[in-house]
Structure formats: C-alpha cells, structure tokens
Write a protein that holds these residues in place. Structure first.
Motif, PDB file in Angstrom:
ATOM      1  N   ASN A 184       0.843  -1.297  -0.035  1.00  0.00           N
ATOM      2  CA  ASN A 184       0.061  -0.185   0.070  1.00  0.00           C
ATOM      3  C   ASN A 184       0.812   1.392  -0.133  1.00  0.00           C
ATOM      4  N   SER A 185       0.193   2.522  -0.200  1.00  0.00           N
ATOM      5  CA  SER A 185       0.802   3.692  -0.238  1.00  0.00           C
ATOM      6  C   SER A 185       1.402   4.266   0.798  1.00  0.00           C
ATOM      7  N   ASN A 186       1.112   3.585   2.207  1.00  0.00           N
ATOM      8  CA  ASN A 186       1.713   3.927   3.430  1.00  0.00           C
ATOM      9  C   ASN A 186       3.061   3.349   3.509  1.00  0.00           C
ATOM     10  N   GLY A 187       3.374   2.452   2.629  1.00  0.00           N
ATOM     11  CA  GLY A 187       4.728   1.730   2.729  1.00  0.00           C
ATOM     12  C   GLY A 187       4.523   0.373   3.421  1.00  0.00           C
ATOM     13  N   ILE A 188       3.609   0.039   3.587  1.00  0.00           N
ATOM     14  CA  ILE A 188       3.203  -1.484   4.181  1.00  0.00           C
ATOM     15  C   ILE A 188       2.950  -2.501   3.028  1.00  0.00           C
ATOM     16  N   ALA A 239       6.274   3.399  -0.217  1.00  0.00           N
ATOM     17  CA  ALA A 239       5.821   2.081  -1.060  1.00  0.00           C
ATOM     18  C   ALA A 239       7.016   1.738  -1.870  1.00  0.00           C
ATOM     19  N   ARG A 240       7.749   2.448  -2.655  1.00  0.00           N
ATOM     20  CA  ARG A 240       8.873   1.971  -3.203  1.00  0.00           C
ATOM     21  C   ARG A 240       9.765   1.306  -2.556  1.00  0.00           C
ATOM     22  N   ASP A 241      10.116   1.902  -1.317  1.00  0.00           N
ATOM     23  CA  ASP A 241      11.197   1.253  -0.381  1.00  0.00           C
ATOM     24  C   ASP A 241      10.683  -0.099   0.048  1.00  0.00           C
TER      25      ASP A 241
END
Length: 661
Positions: A184-188, A239-241
């Motif tokens: 998801n966009s929160n990086g999860i 999100a990318r990381d």
C-alpha cells in the motif's frame, strides 16, 4: 472500567489495561515503528504505528468472547485464548525497515477415520480455519497495489471484488498469476506464505476490507489434517522502499531476460486473425504480406498445427514440409519462428493419448481418473500432463527438442499452465502444502529451459524465470472488462508482484466477438509502444495507408527505445526493479500519482500516457515532480510537486509521452 492504566513491560512487548480493553505492544528498537494489539473483548485487532500515527490495522480472526493473554516468545509474543494461539514475531529490526510475522500453527479440521473398518468422525478442538481482515484504508484514502491478475483489472486494487476466491492459478477471471503479495501507499506490504490454503474476500459486504482466509478446502488438499497459516508484514519508508524490501526478501528477481530480438522487432501471430484456419499457404501469404508492407520480426504459428491435440506432430495435410516452410520464412526476413504448445492430450488423439496414459503421464484424481477439459476439447475428453513428475518433464522436453531439430522452428509459445485445468481433486507428486500451485510452477520451470525466446502465461512464485510472461488474452473492447484499458492496469499489476518481463497480448485484442476497427488498432499499438514487446496478429494494411504509416511510426519508435528497454531488463536482473512501474514509483508519496491508472513508466525516464478511451482526441496527463520534455513537441515542463496538463491534444497519430531530464 479503568480510570487509570497499568503498564507492564517484558522485553519485546508492553501490556496495558485501559478503559475496559487489554493492549499489548510489540516494540522495534531501531525505529519508531511499533505494533499495538488491542483486545476489545468482541474482537482482536492489531495496528501498525509509525511516529505515533496508525498506518495500518488488521482484525485478527479468533473464536468468540473472552480476553486473550500474552506470553513471551523468542522474538515477540504468543496470544492465547478464544480457541486460538497466535504468534507475532519480530523478523527484521532496522532503522529504515521493520518486519514482523503473524503465525497460527497446526490448524486442524474434522476428518473421518476408517480404523478397523469402522468409520469414526474425529473432531479436533483446534480451529479449522482462520481469517484476518486487512483494513484497506478507504476512509483515509490509502491505495493498494499488487494482488492477482484479473479479467476486470482495477488499479489501484482496493476496488477489486473477490468472493471467497481460492488464491491459485486458474482460468476463471483470467487468474493466471496469483501472487500472495499486497502493497500500500503507506509503505506497508503483506506477504502470505505459499503453503497456506488461501482464500480472499473483498466485496460490498465487507466494504473497506480484504479478508485473508486460510481453510482446508478444494482446490487445496482436503485430506491433510492440519496446516500453518503465516504471513509477513513489512514496514518501509514509503511504497517504493517497501516493495524493494519485498523483492529482496520474498519475491526475488529474474535470473536473466528475453532475447533482444523479441524486443526490437514485432511478433506476428496467426492466432487472432486466422484462429485455427492455418496451413502452409496461409502462413506463407501472411509472411509475404508482412514483408511487402515493410515490416519483419518473429512469426508465430499458433493453434491447430498438430495431427491432433497432444501429438506434437505436424499435420501433413496442412503442413506437408514444415522444414521447407521455416527455411523459406527465415530466408525472406523472419529471424525467428516460434510454435504454440500446450500441456494437454485429447482422448481422440491416438495412439498418443493411450501411450501417455499407460506411462502414467497424466494428472489423476482420487478415483484414478484422468478426465478433464480445456478450450480445445469436449467435456472430460482430455488429459493434463503432470509436470510434477520428473519423467513427464523429461519426456516432454525430449519431444520438443526433437521437434525443434526436425522442423526448423526456433522456440515456443507455451500456453495454459493454470492448476484449474486438471481434474477436480487431483493428486500431485508434491507435499500437501504445495497443492495445487506446484503444478503451475513445475510446468513453467520445465518449459522455460528452452531459452530466451520462450513465452509463458502462468506463474506461481516463478519471478526468477528469465522469460516473457504473457498477459492472458485480452478482448477487443474499450472497457475495463478485459479491454484496452486493462492492458495498462495488467502491466502494472504484473510488474508490482515481481514479474517485470511482461509480454503484452496481441494488438487490437483477440477479436473473439468483433475485430478491432482502425481507431482501436492504432490506440492499442500506441499503448504497447513503451512496453517490452509488440505483438501483432491483426495488421495495419487491413485498414488503409494511414494505418500502415502510423504503425511504422510507432514500431520504429519502439525500436528506437529498445536499448533502454534492454537496460531496464538488465536492471531488473540485478535488483528486481520493475521495468514498467506505475508513475508513483518516482514519486512514492504523491497521492495523485498513486491513483493514476492510465499512464505508466518505462524505467524511470519515460512516461507514457496512451489514449484508451473511444473517440477521444485529447486527454489529461499527470506529470510527477521533475523536469519533463514532451516527446512530441519538445516543450519542457518543470514541476516541483506534480502537474496536470489538461486537454493534451492526441489525434489518432499522436501518443502522449514525456522524457524525464
């Protein structure tokens, strides 16, 4: 109930009693991330907290009523109660990345014992299934990516619909790829282990949630008495990381890449234009038309070249001298000839069916029946080769190797591979927890050995294979119901579950109900231009000279950027980065970029914004932060926080695209 709260710290976690609920806190030492588990009596939930802000919540499926208790485990805690035991363990604790797992072990079910000839119903007190529901963050506008290939391919995927969907490769809804990974966009991200018998629910009755259910039911092995359900949650900086951490730890990366010839020059397939009406004359006429109109590349002979389905032998009525034909095709300018292959043998294909059945080469069910069906057979009039058996893979490989030598064909297009084509409740040469996905993975791993000109269409934890993964057949439609817009959304979905070597389906679609008109054909070609390969079946000269000229323009543009495509292939092999990511890839915190589903990137430098709406001669284009040069006009756009270009003019001969400086 509690006016004050009590805090108890035991190494990894903190226990609190407050306002009638119990809370357990799992702490990471090297970051601000923490996991708060809250027992509300009527439900059990955990939340991912970053910098004191909740960025994800999941409701844990448990039995009814009562509070749970926590005990220390080597790397976290074990929650007990409500007929369940849940272990939450810290797996990675770094300053920029955290990861934990959620595990239920030895989930059991009812089964029948036949000891001493007396049937007894055995009831285990352990739970028979479990379901965790992930809050998709609709209220806070969180966007989700990844998931499975679908006929109605939304992107982002929070608007997808699933109703008790068995998460396996299957023909239904075009689910040829079903990787257990969501981001998801929160990086999860959430990654479910492959051995769990997984179903997902995501629909109006559960609006705003995606429920992951593990249950021993068909099409999984229903005879094994217990199973584990384990998934991992990664917490990245964005999100990318997070995705790159998932690639490193779970998804993997390709071990090689397709041949440059499949990228630079088009593939010309007989399928959509001719379907099964092929013979030597048709193929030669098709080839000569291609050359006469100034094109070349790869010629692919598709369906109905065999004596019968499964013979792997050319029908001499249609192809009297296949070696002579392939020699002529090579001579007039086709640098590669490929042949359509499938893993089935029809019952009327004798003596090939009987010989293979006698050798035990087919999938069987528990009643020892091989009967199944596929799109080129009647009901129960075919059998499916079992590639989980080493001898079958070896036998198939030997036959196809001999066929290459005798026919002059260069390589193969491998179709099917989904587990759903087998008989119901089939038996595999595999452990119980590998059912039924090992059938798909063993098939595509076996056939991928034929080299860098191979294409496959299904996959299961096979992101490491160095071959093209073809999108499943697209329809000649303008809609999101498997039409032109889903060419882009499927491209994004495959890239974001770890398959960066994507072969788009045929330009104009497969024409099952209607052939593409000139507008659809050209818009489809433009949408393909900055994807890895161009695959034709319908041809521009069936329209007019303008269609031919425009087609040359975009075939040449694709060839011009082939070196960059190959560079991105090599980057994917080195790092696992997507070749065609969504535009948020270069602006992972841009909420507008996260929602754009009709644009895509080639690497990090080219942004393509094809027209995918009927009768449109303009479109809005969103550019993420950066300096962008218009590929058509040379105009430069400099934006620090993202920019809309409204009503970008795009007549039939224009593909909007931009180059990042």
């Amino acid at each position: 109930m509690w006016n004050n709260f009590i805090v108890l710290t035991v190494l990894f976690y903190t226990l609190r009693f407050i306002d009638g609920k119990t809370q357990f806190e799992l702490n990471f030492e090297r970051s601000t991330n923490r996991i708060v588990i809250t027992d509300y009596y009527y439900k059990l939930e955990y939340s991912v907290i970053r910098d004191d802000r909740e960025i994800q919540s999941v409701t844990l499926g448990t039995g009814p009523g009562g509070f749970v208790k926590a005990t220390k485990s080597p790397h976290g805690l074990i929650l007990s109660g409500r007929g369940d035991e849940i272990e939450m363990s810290i797996e990675v604790d770094e300053s920029g990345y955290s990861q934990f797992s959620v595990t239920r072990r030895n989930i059991r079910q009812l089964f029948i014992s036949n000891l001493d000839g007396i049937k007894r119903l055995i009831l285990f007190h352990h739970r028979t299934s479990t379901e965790d529901c992930v809050d998709l963050g609709n209220a806070t506008k969180v966007n989700w990516f990844g998931g499975n290939q679908q006929r109605h391919q939304y992107y982002p995927i929070q608007n997808m619909t699933h109703k008790h969907n068995s998460y396996v490769t299957k023909a239904v809804q075009n689910q040829a790829i079903a990787e257990r990974y969501w981001l998801n966009s929160n990086g999860i991200f959430i990654r479910v282990d492959n051995d769990a018998p997984l179903f997902i629910d995501q629909h109006n009755e559960n609006e705003g949630f995606m429920c992951l259910q593990a249950k021993r039911a068909l099409p999984y092995d229903i005879y094994h008495r217990s199973f584990d359900f384990k998934y991992h949650v990664g917490i990245g900086l964005n999100a990318r990381d997070a995705h790159m951490q998932a690639v490193k730890r779970f998804l993997g990366k390709p071990s090689g890449h397709p041949d440059e010839k499949m990228v630079e020059q088009p593939i010309w397939s007989t399928w959509a234009r001719y379907k099964r009406d092929v013979n030597e004359g048709v193929v030669m006429e098709f080839a000569q038309e291609i050359i006469n109109n100034g094109f070349t590349g790869q010629l692919e002979l598709d369906d109905d070249w065999e004596i019968c389905y499964g013979s792997l032998t050319f029908n001499k009525q249609k192809f009297p001298d296949i070696k002579d034909l392939t020699d002529k095709l090579h001579t007039i300018g086709f640098n590669r000839i490929t042949l359509w292959i499938h893993p089935f043998v029809n019952k009327n294909c004798e003596p090939y069916y009987t010989n293979a059945k006698r050798k035990g080469h087919f999938l069987t069910n528990r009643q020892n029946s091989t009967d199944t069906s596929w799109w080129n057979s009647e009901k129960n009039e075919a059998a499916y080769l079992d590639f989980t058996k080493t001898e079958v893979s070896k036998w198939f490989h030997q036959h196809l190797t001999q066929l290459l030598a005798s026919s002059g064909v260069d390589s193969y297009k491998f179709d099917a591979g989904e587990s759903s084509w087998g008989p119901v409740d089939f038996i595999l040469n595999a452990t119980s927890n590998e059912y039924p996905m090992k059938l798909t993975s063993d098939y595509v791993r076996s056939v991928s050995r034929f080299g860098s000109l191979v294409e496959i269409r299904s996959g299961s934890a096979t992101q490491d294979l160095p071959v093209f993964v073809r999108m499943i057949d697209k329809d000649t439609e303008w809609s999101l119901d498997n039409g032109l817009p889903t060419l882009i959304t499927t491209l994004l979905e495959l890239n974001m579950v770890g398959y960066p070597l994507v072969l788009p389906d045929m330009i104009g679609g497969n024409g099952y109900n209607v052939e593409p008109d000139k507008e659809m054909f050209l818009r489809w070609l433009q949408a393909n231009t900055f994807m890895p390969s161009l695959q034709f079946s319908y041809v521009p000269w069936q329209y007019d000279q303008e269609a031919i000229d425009i087609s040359h323009t975009f075939v040449n543009l694709h060839a011009q950027y082939t070196p960059y495509i190959m560079e991105r292939f090599k980057q994917a092999v080195m790092t696992g980065e997507p070749v065609n990511p969504p535009i948020w890839w270069i602006a992972p915190k841009d909420p507008i970029a996260q929602e754009v589903n009709d644009e895509f990137l080639l690497g990090e430098l080219i942004l393509a914004a094809p027209v995918v709406t009927q009768d449109a001669v303009k479109r809005d284009v969103y550019l993420p932060a950066g300096i962008w040069e218009d590929g058509n006009t040379g105009e430069v756009h400099n934006t620090e926080s993202g920019k809309w270009i409204r009503d970008y003019p795009a007549p039939l001969n224009i593909l909007p695209y931009f180059i990042k400086k």
